[in-house]
Design a protein around this motif. Structure first.
Motif, mmCIF file in Angstrom:
data_model
loop_
_atom_site.group_PDB
_atom_site.id
_atom_site.type_symbol
_atom_site.label_atom_id
_atom_site.label_comp_id
_atom_site.label_asym_id
_atom_site.label_seq_id
_atom_site.Cartn_x
_atom_site.Cartn_y
_atom_site.Cartn_z
ATOM 1 N N GLN A 8 3.855 -2.230 -19.346
ATOM 2 C CA GLN A 8 4.219 -1.027 -20.293
ATOM 3 C C GLN A 8 4.658 0.042 -19.237
ATOM 4 N N VAL A 9 5.745 0.333 -19.817
ATOM 5 C CA VAL A 9 6.567 1.321 -18.874
ATOM 6 C C VAL A 9 7.116 2.711 -19.636
ATOM 7 N N VAL A 10 6.826 4.048 -19.023
ATOM 8 C CA VAL A 10 7.566 5.102 -19.586
ATOM 9 C C VAL A 10 8.521 5.629 -18.609
ATOM 10 N N CYS A 11 9.491 6.209 -19.176
ATOM 11 C CA CYS A 11 10.542 6.646 -18.343
ATOM 12 C C CYS A 11 11.015 7.886 -19.259
ATOM 13 N N ASN A 12 11.792 8.844 -17.932
ATOM 14 C CA ASN A 12 12.246 10.050 -18.609
ATOM 15 C C ASN A 12 13.517 9.766 -19.302
ATOM 16 N N ALA A 13 14.232 11.060 -19.355
ATOM 17 C CA ALA A 13 15.597 11.004 -19.790
ATOM 18 C C ALA A 13 16.717 10.732 -18.482
ATOM 19 N N ASP A 14 15.989 10.901 -17.348
ATOM 20 C CA ASP A 14 16.849 10.327 -16.029
ATOM 21 C C ASP A 14 16.701 9.133 -15.831
ATOM 22 N N TYR A 15 16.085 8.264 -16.506
ATOM 23 C CA TYR A 15 15.741 6.779 -16.508
ATOM 24 C C TYR A 15 14.716 6.481 -15.211
ATOM 25 N N ILE A 16 14.171 7.683 -14.969
ATOM 26 C CA ILE A 16 13.033 7.726 -13.876
ATOM 27 C C ILE A 16 11.708 7.260 -14.399
ATOM 28 N N PHE A 17 11.024 6.268 -13.992
ATOM 29 C CA PHE A 17 9.518 5.810 -14.312
ATOM 30 C C PHE A 17 8.616 7.250 -14.124
ATOM 31 N N GLN A 18 7.782 7.408 -15.307
ATOM 32 C CA GLN A 18 6.747 8.357 -15.418
ATOM 33 C C GLN A 18 5.558 7.544 -15.472
ATOM 34 N N ASP A 19 5.322 6.481 -15.957
ATOM 35 C CA ASP A 19 3.956 5.910 -15.956
ATOM 36 C C ASP A 19 4.252 4.268 -16.130
ATOM 37 N N TYR A 20 3.293 3.607 -15.742
ATOM 38 C CA TYR A 20 3.421 2.142 -15.971
ATOM 39 C C TYR A 20 1.879 1.706 -15.970
ATOM 40 N N CYS A 21 1.976 0.575 -16.527
ATOM 41 C CA CYS A 21 0.460 -0.307 -16.889
ATOM 42 C C CYS A 21 0.853 -1.653 -16.542
ATOM 43 N N SER A 65 -4.557 1.556 -22.254
ATOM 44 C CA SER A 65 -3.986 2.131 -20.929
ATOM 45 C C SER A 65 -4.536 3.635 -20.784
ATOM 46 N N ILE A 66 -4.402 4.088 -19.526
ATOM 47 C CA ILE A 66 -4.893 5.180 -19.000
ATOM 48 C C ILE A 66 -4.181 6.415 -19.823
ATOM 49 N N LEU A 67 -2.805 6.275 -20.037
ATOM 50 C CA LEU A 67 -2.080 6.989 -20.653
ATOM 51 C C LEU A 67 -2.540 7.402 -22.096
ATOM 52 N N ASN A 68 -2.947 6.351 -22.765
ATOM 53 C CA ASN A 68 -3.351 6.494 -24.051
ATOM 54 C C ASN A 68 -4.586 7.389 -24.144
ATOM 55 N N ASP A 123 0.845 -1.107 0.051
ATOM 56 C CA ASP A 123 -0.004 0.018 -0.035
ATOM 57 C C ASP A 123 0.837 1.347 0.005
ATOM 58 N N VAL A 124 1.917 1.252 0.672
ATOM 59 C CA VAL A 124 2.763 2.443 1.025
ATOM 60 C C VAL A 124 3.249 2.665 -0.459
ATOM 61 N N LEU A 125 3.861 1.764 -1.169
ATOM 62 C CA LEU A 125 4.489 1.643 -2.212
ATOM 63 C C LEU A 125 3.744 2.168 -3.732
ATOM 64 N N TYR A 126 2.478 1.579 -3.449
ATOM 65 C CA TYR A 126 1.337 2.024 -4.367
ATOM 66 C C TYR A 126 1.179 3.541 -4.218
ATOM 67 N N THR A 127 1.039 3.937 -3.081
ATOM 68 C CA THR A 127 0.468 5.377 -2.700
ATOM 69 C C THR A 127 1.680 6.267 -3.215
ATOM 70 N N ALA A 128 2.988 5.926 -2.890
ATOM 71 C CA ALA A 128 4.220 6.693 -3.472
ATOM 72 C C ALA A 128 4.130 6.555 -4.973
ATOM 73 N N SER A 129 3.947 5.470 -5.486
ATOM 74 C CA SER A 129 3.901 5.423 -7.058
ATOM 75 C C SER A 129 3.049 6.437 -7.792
ATOM 76 N N LEU A 130 1.985 6.662 -7.106
ATOM 77 C CA LEU A 130 0.854 7.486 -7.748
ATOM 78 C C LEU A 130 1.317 8.980 -7.773
ATOM 79 N N ILE A 176 8.904 4.734 -24.038
ATOM 80 C CA ILE A 176 7.841 3.782 -23.895
ATOM 81 C C ILE A 176 8.359 2.725 -24.264
ATOM 82 N N ASP A 177 8.115 1.406 -23.543
ATOM 83 C CA ASP A 177 8.343 0.170 -24.184
ATOM 84 C C ASP A 177 7.731 -0.934 -22.859
ATOM 85 N N GLY A 178 7.500 -1.921 -23.589
ATOM 86 C CA GLY A 178 6.860 -3.110 -22.798
ATOM 87 C C GLY A 178 8.102 -3.981 -22.649
ATOM 88 N N THR A 179 7.705 -5.072 -21.424
ATOM 89 C CA THR A 179 8.515 -6.076 -21.126
ATOM 90 C C THR A 179 7.561 -7.104 -20.378
#
Length: 198
Positions: free
Chosen positions: A103-116, A132-135, A35-42, A74-77
């Motif tokens: 599905q993961v989106v990251c920025n230039a600093d390799y930090i996740f910006q979005d995931y599904c 996806s919500i991002l779409n 729950d803590v990880l999920y809240t932080a990820s949001l 963006i990429d999928g794995t």
């Protein structure tokens, strides 16, 4: 304990024995940490908000790949999982192992910006994207003229390439995607000097 549980696919009772706790205690700890990880990820994983944040992200990504107006990569794995007891066949991917298609989106600093991360391994990346919500956010025009840069492979050949996803109409796509998408074309194969390999 929580990370060991998720990484090993073990039973809570095994972890309880390892740590000298009851299974109920292990369950409560895992749920609280989750729950803590999920809240932080949001709060922490997000596509740039506001003009200034988007401008900084676009500038950094332009410095890596020389593409204008890119706000994420963006990429999928496929993440291997134990065979689920229900609908097991849905989780078998094209490489014949059980997985989730993430599905993961990251920025230039390799930090996740979005995931599904809710799709079984048998689903195509295009299905994950289209649902996806991002779409939906791109379709509503929340990101203006911004794009996502796709890192992927050609399939069976495995040649890694950079590709450019453009929001042109109802979705994004490539030749293998369904009819609701418009176009995607290879830009350049990666090489030992590409930013991906550094």
């Amino acid at each position: 304990m929580t990370f060991r549980f998720y990484a090993s696919g073990s039973f809570q009772s095994v972890l309880a024995d390892t740590y000298g706790l009851t299974q109920g205690c292990v369950s409560r700890v895992i749920n609280r940490v989750k729950d803590v990880l999920y809240t932080a990820s949001l709060r922490e994983t997000r596509i740039p908000r506001g003009l200034e944040e988007a401008r900084v992200t676009k500038r950094k990504l332009y410095g890596i790949a020389n593409f204008p107006n890119v706000i994420g990569i963006i990429d999928g794995t496929h993440i291997p999982i134990a065979a689920p007891p229900v609908d097991e066949e849905l989780y078998i991917n094209r490489k014949n192992f059980h997985s989730l298609n993430i599905q993961v989106v990251c920025n230039a600093d390799y930090i996740f910006q979005d995931y599904c991360c809710r799709s079984p391994g048998s689903t195509y990346d295009s299905f994950v994207w289209e649902n996806s919500i991002l779409n939906r956010r791109f379709q509503r025009g929340e990101f203006g003229d911004a794009f996502l840069l796709v890192f992927g492979d050609r399939g069976s050949g495995g040649d890694e390439i950079w590709r450019f996803w453009m929001p042109l109409g109802p979705g994004l796509g490539e030749a293998g995607f369904d009819g609701s998408v418009t176009s995607m074309s290879p830009v350049a194969k990666s090489s030992s000097s590409s930013p991906v390999n550094k």
